[in-house]
Design a protein around this motif. Sequence first.
Motif, PDB file in Angstrom:
ATOM      1  N   LYS A 179      -4.235  -0.155  16.864  1.00  0.00           N
ATOM      2  CA  LYS A 179      -5.196  -1.253  16.946  1.00  0.00           C
ATOM      3  C   LYS A 179      -4.945  -2.084  18.202  1.00  0.00           C
ATOM      4  O   LYS A 179      -5.809  -2.796  18.675  1.00  0.00           O
ATOM      5  CB  LYS A 179      -5.097  -2.146  15.705  1.00  0.00           C
ATOM      6  CG  LYS A 179      -4.970  -1.398  14.379  1.00  0.00           C
ATOM      7  CD  LYS A 179      -6.228  -0.648  13.979  1.00  0.00           C
ATOM      8  CE  LYS A 179      -5.970   0.468  12.998  1.00  0.00           C
ATOM      9  NZ  LYS A 179      -5.768   0.184  11.640  1.00  0.00           N
TER      10      LYS A 179
ATOM     11  N   TYR B 179      -2.344  -2.560   1.385  1.00  0.00           N
ATOM     12  CA  TYR B 179      -2.674  -1.298   2.080  1.00  0.00           C
ATOM     13  C   TYR B 179      -2.187  -0.174   1.162  1.00  0.00           C
ATOM     14  O   TYR B 179      -0.987  -0.125   0.838  1.00  0.00           O
ATOM     15  CB  TYR B 179      -1.922  -1.329   3.410  1.00  0.00           C
ATOM     16  CG  TYR B 179      -2.042  -0.103   4.285  1.00  0.00           C
ATOM     17  CD1 TYR B 179      -3.264   0.524   4.486  1.00  0.00           C
ATOM     18  CD2 TYR B 179      -0.920   0.404   4.935  1.00  0.00           C
ATOM     19  CE1 TYR B 179      -3.364   1.638   5.317  1.00  0.00           C
ATOM     20  CE2 TYR B 179      -1.007   1.516   5.777  1.00  0.00           C
ATOM     21  CZ  TYR B 179      -2.239   2.115   5.952  1.00  0.00           C
ATOM     22  OH  TYR B 179      -2.322   3.210   6.769  1.00  0.00           O
TER      23      TYR B 179
ATOM     24  N   GLY C  20     -10.528   0.209   9.404  1.00  0.00           N
ATOM     25  CA  GLY C  20     -10.241  -0.509  10.647  1.00  0.00           C
ATOM     26  C   GLY C  20     -10.083   0.441  11.818  1.00  0.00           C
ATOM     27  O   GLY C  20      -8.970   0.606  12.326  1.00  0.00           O
TER      28      GLY C  20
ATOM     29  N   ARG D   3     -13.558  -6.666   2.104  1.00  0.00           N
ATOM     30  CA  ARG D   3     -12.924  -6.744   3.429  1.00  0.00           C
ATOM     31  C   ARG D   3     -13.882  -6.271   4.515  1.00  0.00           C
ATOM     32  O   ARG D   3     -14.510  -5.216   4.377  1.00  0.00           O
ATOM     33  CB  ARG D   3     -11.662  -5.886   3.459  1.00  0.00           C
ATOM     34  CG  ARG D   3     -10.788  -6.161   4.680  1.00  0.00           C
ATOM     35  CD  ARG D   3      -9.731  -5.097   4.887  1.00  0.00           C
ATOM     36  NE  ARG D   3     -10.305  -3.894   5.460  1.00  0.00           N
ATOM     37  CZ  ARG D   3      -9.598  -2.845   5.901  1.00  0.00           C
ATOM     38  NH1 ARG D   3      -8.283  -2.864   5.805  1.00  0.00           N
ATOM     39  NH2 ARG D   3     -10.203  -1.796   6.414  1.00  0.00           N
TER      40      ARG D   3
ATOM     41  N   ASN E 285      -2.941  -6.730   6.100  1.00  0.00           N
ATOM     42  CA  ASN E 285      -4.026  -5.833   5.733  1.00  0.00           C
ATOM     43  C   ASN E 285      -3.951  -5.732   4.211  1.00  0.00           C
ATOM     44  O   ASN E 285      -2.902  -5.329   3.702  1.00  0.00           O
ATOM     45  CB  ASN E 285      -3.807  -4.448   6.368  1.00  0.00           C
ATOM     46  CG  ASN E 285      -4.896  -3.478   5.987  1.00  0.00           C
ATOM     47  OD1 ASN E 285      -5.918  -3.869   5.455  1.00  0.00           O
ATOM     48  ND2 ASN E 285      -4.660  -2.196   6.260  1.00  0.00           N
TER      49      ASN E 285
ATOM     50  N   PHE F  50     -10.089   5.248   1.535  1.00  0.00           N
ATOM     51  CA  PHE F  50     -11.038   5.457   2.631  1.00  0.00           C
ATOM     52  C   PHE F  50     -11.724   6.827   2.548  1.00  0.00           C
ATOM     53  O   PHE F  50     -12.791   7.023   3.117  1.00  0.00           O
ATOM     54  CB  PHE F  50     -10.359   5.218   3.985  1.00  0.00           C
ATOM     55  CG  PHE F  50      -9.971   3.775   4.153  1.00  0.00           C
ATOM     56  CD1 PHE F  50     -10.941   2.803   4.310  1.00  0.00           C
ATOM     57  CD2 PHE F  50      -8.646   3.378   4.098  1.00  0.00           C
ATOM     58  CE1 PHE F  50     -10.599   1.460   4.430  1.00  0.00           C
ATOM     59  CE2 PHE F  50      -8.286   2.040   4.217  1.00  0.00           C
ATOM     60  CZ  PHE F  50      -9.267   1.073   4.381  1.00  0.00           C
TER      61      PHE F  50
HETATM   62  C1  MLT Z   1      -7.398   0.155   7.338  1.00  0.00           C
HETATM   63  O1  MLT Z   1      -8.605   0.108   7.539  1.00  0.00           O
HETATM   64  O2  MLT Z   1      -6.857  -0.374   6.365  1.00  0.00           O
HETATM   65  C2  MLT Z   1      -6.568   0.856   8.351  1.00  0.00           C
HETATM   66  O3  MLT Z   1      -7.298   1.166   9.460  1.00  0.00           O
HETATM   67  C3  MLT Z   1      -6.057   2.097   7.800  1.00  0.00           C
HETATM   68  C4  MLT Z   1      -4.916   2.624   8.600  1.00  0.00           C
HETATM   69  O4  MLT Z   1      -4.457   2.040   9.572  1.00  0.00           O
HETATM   70  O5  MLT Z   1      -4.440   3.672   8.195  1.00  0.00           O
END
Ligand code: MLT
Length: 399
Positions: free
Chosen positions: A237, A130, A42, A376, A175, A17
């Motif tokens: 989330k 992830y 996310g 994604r 994820n 990211f």
């Molecule tokens: C993601 O977009 O995979 C998550 O938001 C990253 C995270 O929760 O660290």
Amino acid sequence: MITINENYLKLEQNYLFSKIGKKVEEFQLKYPSKNLIKLGIGDITRPIPRTILEAIHKAIDEQSSISGLKGYGPEQGYGFLRKVIVKNEYSKFDIQEDEIFISDGAKCDTGNIVEIFSKENVVGIMNPVYPVYEDTNKMSGKENIVYLIANENNEFKPDIPKEKIDIIYLCFPNNPTGTVLNRQELTMWVEYAIKNKCIILFDAAYEAFIEGDEIPHSIYEIDGAKQVAIEFKSFSKTAGFTGLRCSYTVIPKQVIGYTSEGIKIQIHNLWKRRQSTKFNGTPYIIQRAAEAVYTEQGQKEIKENIEYYKENAKIIREGLINKGYKVIGGKHAPYIWVKVPKKYTSWDFFDILLEKYGIIGTPGVGFGEYGEGYFRLTAFGSRQDTIEAIKKIDEQEKV
Ligand code: MLT
């Protein structure tokens, strides 16, 4: 001469990211007036619910008096928060308050937990995944990694391994692919873990997106899981805490590991020991905010936001399916995993969507080589952006 932890040299140069963030920043410098539609990381976009904000204000005001002031808190979290978590989420599994460890993010806990396991363990990590699980194992010098491949052949749910694995990371709702495991599928993992004296690190950060009771909401719904599973949960989330930071990790006392001589050791004690030395607790104010999530009004407000994101997921999922895309996830999950047109790699698709339309998504290959060919999208954007993005992705294919 200072020498470094060379394990860091085995990592990708940038965290996924951060790499996307840098590309977007460069794009914005070049085209400052271009509107961006952010469906990449996310991150939440709905305002923090009122009941949670009120709890924060109240907790701040308490700090103005000698009697209300809070300094260092208990490293494992305040009793008031652990109590409501157990009452609302875990009493049916007979989990005790002291088996809940409050933290500042599931990312930190899933990353930090590698320290309490030896380098010799064979670690099973899904691919695509992830990135935190793989990075943190590599950082700590663990080299025995088995990739649990998730692809079209197994509907992005990895098969039970044939080999013996000691630590398995599972994240469901997943994820990045948005897939879920049903009760029977999750049972097979728990049975594997019991048979092989293995630990499952179960990341349940997206549990709130599961509809109904057919899909397990917690791994502890499965018989025997309390012996072999650690569960990670997050308010990020679920209740809009990506900026506030609060999560928790559940470690039942039955979960054990072994010394090299085969002596049984409670994992719970090791984690407690680790956190006591290295962590000073999530801020009191934030723990009060998390407590407010469990009030009747708090539940009503967070559910409204979750429903909003679920509707976004439906719009993306159905919109793209109607346009002929192959789509995985987006049901019981805030992530939608889309097959990119054959002529593109997932980074090509990322660049095209960004440059032509200002849409930010996440290239599948960023989650591992088996993510190549996929893209994604998250359901955490605004409704307007979500609708706009689907319209534009469709236009793109017609070019
Ligand atoms: C993601 O977009 O995979 C998550 O938001 C990253 C995270 O929760 O660290």
